[in-house]
Write an enzyme that holds these catalytic residues in place. Sequence first.
Site, mmCIF file in Angstrom:
data_model
loop_
_atom_site.group_PDB
_atom_site.id
_atom_site.type_symbol
_atom_site.label_atom_id
_atom_site.label_comp_id
_atom_site.label_asym_id
_atom_site.label_seq_id
_atom_site.Cartn_x
_atom_site.Cartn_y
_atom_site.Cartn_z
ATOM 1 N N HIS A 68 0.828 -1.221 0.000
ATOM 2 C CA HIS A 68 0.000 0.000 0.000
ATOM 3 C C HIS A 68 0.852 1.256 0.000
ATOM 4 O O HIS A 68 1.809 1.357 0.766
ATOM 5 C CB HIS A 68 -0.965 -0.010 1.203
ATOM 6 C CG HIS A 68 -2.058 -1.005 1.006
ATOM 7 N ND1 HIS A 68 -1.845 -2.359 1.098
ATOM 8 C CD2 HIS A 68 -3.349 -0.842 0.633
ATOM 9 C CE1 HIS A 68 -2.971 -2.992 0.810
ATOM 10 N NE2 HIS A 68 -3.894 -2.107 0.516
ATOM 11 N N PRO A 69 0.481 2.214 -0.826
ATOM 12 C CA PRO A 69 1.235 3.466 -0.860
ATOM 13 C C PRO A 69 0.957 4.303 0.379
ATOM 14 O O PRO A 69 -0.108 4.191 0.979
ATOM 15 C CB PRO A 69 0.673 4.167 -2.106
ATOM 16 C CG PRO A 69 -0.726 3.651 -2.226
ATOM 17 C CD PRO A 69 -0.678 2.226 -1.727
ATOM 18 N N SER A 85 -6.000 3.484 -6.122
ATOM 19 C CA SER A 85 -5.374 4.236 -5.027
ATOM 20 C C SER A 85 -5.540 5.724 -5.229
ATOM 21 O O SER A 85 -5.779 6.476 -4.287
ATOM 22 C CB SER A 85 -3.879 3.919 -4.939
ATOM 23 O OG SER A 85 -3.700 2.673 -4.355
ATOM 24 N N GLN A 89 -7.353 8.131 -2.534
ATOM 25 C CA GLN A 89 -6.678 9.255 -1.867
ATOM 26 C C GLN A 89 -7.393 10.569 -2.197
ATOM 27 O O GLN A 89 -7.565 11.428 -1.334
ATOM 28 C CB GLN A 89 -5.206 9.296 -2.278
ATOM 29 C CG GLN A 89 -4.490 7.996 -1.908
ATOM 30 C CD GLN A 89 -3.128 8.193 -1.246
ATOM 31 O OE1 GLN A 89 -2.767 9.285 -0.831
ATOM 32 N NE2 GLN A 89 -2.369 7.111 -1.147
ATOM 33 N N PHE A 120 1.144 2.952 7.153
ATOM 34 C CA PHE A 120 -0.179 3.122 7.766
ATOM 35 C C PHE A 120 -1.253 2.820 6.722
ATOM 36 O O PHE A 120 -1.233 3.390 5.633
ATOM 37 C CB PHE A 120 -0.311 4.577 8.236
ATOM 38 C CG PHE A 120 -1.656 4.936 8.775
ATOM 39 C CD1 PHE A 120 -2.028 4.578 10.068
ATOM 40 C CD2 PHE A 120 -2.560 5.655 8.004
ATOM 41 C CE1 PHE A 120 -3.280 4.920 10.575
ATOM 42 C CE2 PHE A 120 -3.808 5.997 8.502
ATOM 43 C CZ PHE A 120 -4.167 5.629 9.796
HETATM 44 N N1 GUN Z 1 -2.851 3.404 2.060
HETATM 45 C C1 GUN Z 1 -3.498 3.743 3.147
HETATM 46 N N2 GUN Z 1 -4.829 3.793 2.947
HETATM 47 C C2 GUN Z 1 -5.031 3.447 1.695
HETATM 48 C C3 GUN Z 1 -6.213 3.294 0.886
HETATM 49 O O1 GUN Z 1 -7.364 3.477 1.289
HETATM 50 N N3 GUN Z 1 -5.992 2.915 -0.354
HETATM 51 C C4 GUN Z 1 -4.755 2.702 -0.832
HETATM 52 N N4 GUN Z 1 -4.643 2.317 -2.058
HETATM 53 N N5 GUN Z 1 -3.662 2.832 -0.139
HETATM 54 C C5 GUN Z 1 -3.796 3.202 1.132
#
Ligand code: GUN
Length: 171
Positions: A68-69, A85, A89, A120
């Site tokens: 996850h980014p 993503s 965001q 996180f």
């Molecule tokens: N990293 C932290 N929260 C998220 C999210 O909801 N989506 C994605 N793609 N990466 C996250």
Amino acid sequence: MPTLALLNTLDRAAFTAVIGHLFEHTPWVADETWPRRPFRDTAHLHAALCMTMRAATSGRHLALIRAHPDLAGRLVQQNALTAESSREQASAGLDRLSAAELAHFQQLNIAYLARFGFPFVICARLSAKSAILAAMQARLTNTVELEFTTALGEIEKIARLRLNDLIEKSS
Ligand code: GUN
């Protein structure tokens, strides 16, 4: 948009090609869920995917979390996120932060990664920016075990919303 009925007819490779992105950069979850078809509805498919995920090794869980980014991280600035993503965001307003907010996110991202060894994860589409910042701050005091479990739960929520987006409602 595929219907669930169509998804149930796909061979393993096609099935994984269509829903492999529900778990960020982690198509093995879909691939290893394929033998459990047919799925009655999207809730059944989601539950089966989550069962596959949960049954995996902790090493695989860690890799999934690490896929996850960071929220408001370098990849956002570079426009290098996956389409999902990017949408997630943006829905929390993380693509239009002030310089001070950006610095705050980056400071918390660094502190979180230093403490836990993984980024996180929160389901960004279910929280506003202020709630995400508050959660980052609050979760920094948790144990690594609790954060690991919390991250997997958030990943399940992210997958559920991605699945809802993908499957045609009439299925
Ligand atoms: N990293 C932290 N929260 C998220 C999210 O909801 N989506 C994605 N793609 N990466 C996250």
